[in-house]
Design a protein around this motif. Structure first.
Motif, PDB file in Angstrom:
ATOM      1  N   ASN A  84       1.843   0.992  37.275  1.00 50.24           N
ATOM      2  CA  ASN A  84       2.459   1.998  36.395  1.00 50.24           C
ATOM      3  C   ASN A  84       3.983   2.029  36.520  1.00 50.24           C
ATOM      4  O   ASN A  84       4.634   2.951  36.027  1.00 50.24           O
ATOM      5  N   ASP A  85       4.553   1.029  37.156  1.00 56.46           N
ATOM      6  CA  ASP A  85       6.010   0.910  37.266  1.00 56.46           C
ATOM      7  C   ASP A  85       6.345  -0.588  37.329  1.00 56.46           C
ATOM      8  O   ASP A  85       6.845  -1.087  38.333  1.00 56.46           O
ATOM      9  N   PRO A  86       6.046  -1.322  36.253  1.00 56.56           N
ATOM     10  CA  PRO A  86       6.211  -2.779  36.301  1.00 56.56           C
ATOM     11  C   PRO A  86       7.672  -3.202  36.407  1.00 56.56           C
ATOM     12  O   PRO A  86       8.573  -2.496  35.962  1.00 56.56           O
ATOM     13  N   PHE A  87       7.871  -4.347  37.029  1.00 56.77           N
ATOM     14  CA  PHE A  87       9.183  -4.980  37.042  1.00 56.77           C
ATOM     15  C   PHE A  87       9.340  -5.703  35.700  1.00 56.77           C
ATOM     16  O   PHE A  87       8.454  -6.462  35.290  1.00 56.77           O
ATOM     17  N   THR A  88      10.460  -5.508  35.016  1.00 54.92           N
ATOM     18  CA  THR A  88      10.613  -6.011  33.653  1.00 54.92           C
ATOM     19  C   THR A  88      11.852  -6.898  33.532  1.00 54.92           C
ATOM     20  O   THR A  88      12.772  -6.837  34.346  1.00 54.92           O
ATOM     21  N   GLY A  89      11.848  -7.699  32.484  1.00 59.05           N
ATOM     22  CA  GLY A  89      12.992  -8.561  32.225  1.00 59.05           C
ATOM     23  C   GLY A  89      13.182  -9.629  33.289  1.00 59.05           C
ATOM     24  O   GLY A  89      14.313  -9.996  33.614  1.00 59.05           O
ATOM     25  N   ILE A  90      12.072 -10.159  33.823  1.00 64.16           N
ATOM     26  CA  ILE A  90      12.134 -11.215  34.830  1.00 64.16           C
ATOM     27  C   ILE A  90      12.188 -12.554  34.084  1.00 64.16           C
ATOM     28  O   ILE A  90      11.237 -12.909  33.382  1.00 64.16           O
ATOM     29  N   CYS A  91      13.275 -13.287  34.245  1.00 61.78           N
ATOM     30  CA  CYS A  91      13.478 -14.532  33.514  1.00 61.78           C
ATOM     31  C   CYS A  91      13.639 -15.685  34.499  1.00 61.78           C
ATOM     32  O   CYS A  91      14.520 -15.649  35.366  1.00 61.78           O
ATOM     33  N   ILE A  92      12.797 -16.700  34.366  1.00 55.70           N
ATOM     34  CA  ILE A  92      12.835 -17.875  35.237  1.00 55.70           C
ATOM     35  C   ILE A  92      12.964 -19.094  34.332  1.00 55.70           C
ATOM     36  O   ILE A  92      12.087 -19.350  33.499  1.00 55.70           O
ATOM     37  N   SER A  93      14.051 -19.867  34.489  1.00 54.65           N
ATOM     38  CA  SER A  93      14.286 -20.978  33.570  1.00 54.65           C
ATOM     39  C   SER A  93      14.894 -22.183  34.278  1.00 54.65           C
ATOM     40  O   SER A  93      15.615 -22.044  35.276  1.00 54.65           O
ATOM     41  N   ASN A  94      14.566 -23.336  33.722  1.00 53.80           N
ATOM     42  CA  ASN A  94      15.079 -24.615  34.218  1.00 53.80           C
ATOM     43  C   ASN A  94      14.820 -24.765  35.716  1.00 53.80           C
ATOM     44  O   ASN A  94      15.740 -24.838  36.536  1.00 53.80           O
ATOM     45  N   THR A 141       1.607  -9.691  39.379  1.00 54.34           N
ATOM     46  CA  THR A 141       0.966  -8.392  39.180  1.00 54.34           C
ATOM     47  C   THR A 141       2.026  -7.384  38.771  1.00 54.34           C
ATOM     48  O   THR A 141       3.054  -7.239  39.452  1.00 54.34           O
ATOM     49  N   ASP A 142       1.795  -6.690  37.652  1.00 51.89           N
ATOM     50  CA  ASP A 142       2.730  -5.668  37.175  1.00 51.89           C
ATOM     51  C   ASP A 142       4.136  -6.237  37.019  1.00 51.89           C
ATOM     52  O   ASP A 142       5.129  -5.660  37.467  1.00 51.89           O
TER      53      ASP A 142
END
Length: 396
Positions: free
Chosen positions: A347-357, A374-375
């Protein structure tokens, strides 16, 4: 130092000589600054305080030896953003080189050495014989224009470098060494500080090589001072049981705008790790990491919302941390056991996680589950791994 009664034989206590020298030279600080040069020798000393517009300079053959006599270390109350001492709740010992409410203070040299002689302290910690939290090697509080550079720090009793409630801090060209099984020998811990630059340094540690902090649970929330505008670059870490760069776990004043680039980790547990928990509150956001080289790692990516150590029972279980806008790009990881362990909070997800290249190659005996999410919400792009990735924007 000899002009103030100092004896660099490695046996004679020099705490009074350092204090006398600093008091005398500080009278000239208003005339453009004062400098104390520590000449070749082995200078045994307890804790001493620096002053504003002051430089402490260690000759390349100078060694500051930290006293192992607890009487040489004044007792201080806990930091207000922590509420309690980290080893023992009652308080803490002063750091070896210390100062508070200073402006323009420099600790440098041509690679002179500060030896914390930490083995006695580590034994006391393991045997639960401490009454206060162990001392650090270099610590400044509420200070502006701080420089710590061109030194070798070895065997600290606990953390090595701890700028706290500071601004405009430059940390560069440090070599920090401790046994990889020594307790809590973090390398560099910027804490509730702003405009900090850490660069061109090498750490071998029994704990996190860099740990970014800003207070602990309800105390950090109340104090409310974030660490922000932090740059870390050209940094190398070896720490088999901890992180190259940890964000948290004490982050209750917030952590924002951290930029890390050209980072190398060798035989280290994890790369840039986020550590938080229910009760921490605040945020970790706007974190940008690029050009990391990771070799022989347990985890390439690791973040957790269940790092649940608390100072006491007074934390607020409704104080949920906000973790968002975290970017990792241009990562090469070799001989990895576990590609990604990404665990937010229900109910408190970590957001905007970007993994690239990202290119990840696995060890000969990897974990069966390689991407455990998870979440977590975010996206991945151009990730070359021998295991399944998390799908963007969903809960696992």
């Amino acid at each position: 130092m000899t002009d103030f009664g100092g004896v660099g034989d490695g046996k004679t206590p020099n705490t009074k000589a350092f204090k006398a020298a600093i008091a005398e030279l500080s009278q000239y600080a208003s005339d453009g600054g004062a400098q104390l040069i520590v000449p070749p020798g082995r200078w045994l000393t307890g804790s001493f305080n620096l002053s504003s517009h002051f430089t402490l300079f260690l000759h390349k053959d100078a060694v500051l030896l930290a006293s192992q006599d607890e009487a040489e270390w004044p007792a201080f109350p806990p930091l207000p953003s922590y509420g309690v001492g980290r080893d023992e709740h009652a308080g803490r010992f002063s750091s070896l080189i210390f100062g508070t409410h200073l402006t323009d203070v420099v600790v440098t040299g041509n690679n002179g050495t500060i030896d914390g002689q930490g083995a006695v302290w580590w034994d006391k910690f393991h045997q639960k014989k401490l009454k206060l939290t162990r001392p650090y090697l270099i610590e400044f509080l509420y200070s502006d224009q701080v420089q710590i550079s061109n030194l070798t720090l070895i065997n600290s009793p606990s953390w090595n470098v701890h700028p706290t409630y500071c601004s405009n801090v430059l940390i560069q060209w440090l070599t920090i060494l401790a046994p990889v099984d020594s307790p809590n020998t973090d390398g560099i811990n910027p804490d509730s500080s702003s405009n900090v630059r850490i660069e061109d340094s090498f750490v071998v540690s029994g704990d996190d090589c860099i740990a970014v902090k800003s207070g602990w649970d309800e105390y950090g929330i109340k104090f409310g001072r974030p660490t922000q505008h932090l740059v870390i670059r050209r940094f190398t870490c070896i720490s088999p049981d901890s992180a190259t760069i940890a964000l948290g776990s004490e982050m209750s004043g917030g952590i924002q705008d951290v930029r890390a680039e050209d980072i190398t980790a060798l035989g280290t547990q994890s790369g840039v790790r986020i550590k938080t928990a229910v009760g921490r509150g605040a945020y970790v956001k706007d974190i940008f990491v690029r050009r990391m080289t990771l070799k022989t790692m347990k985890y390439a990516f690791w973040m957790t919302g269940s790092y649940g150590s608390h100072p006491d029972t007074g934390y607020d279980p409704k104080a949920l941390p906000e973790i968002k806008r975290i970017s990792y790009k241009d990562i090469v990881a070799e001989n990895v056991t576990y590609s990604a362990r990404l665990e937010g909070i229900e109910n408190d997800p970590f957001t905007g996680i970007c993994i690239s290249n990202v290119n990840i190659s696995l060890t000969q005996k990897p974990m069966e589950l390689q991407w455990n999410c998870t979440d977590i919400q975010g996206v991945s792009s151009k990730v070359n791994s021998s295991a399944m990735l998390c799908v963007a924007g969903e809960k696992y």
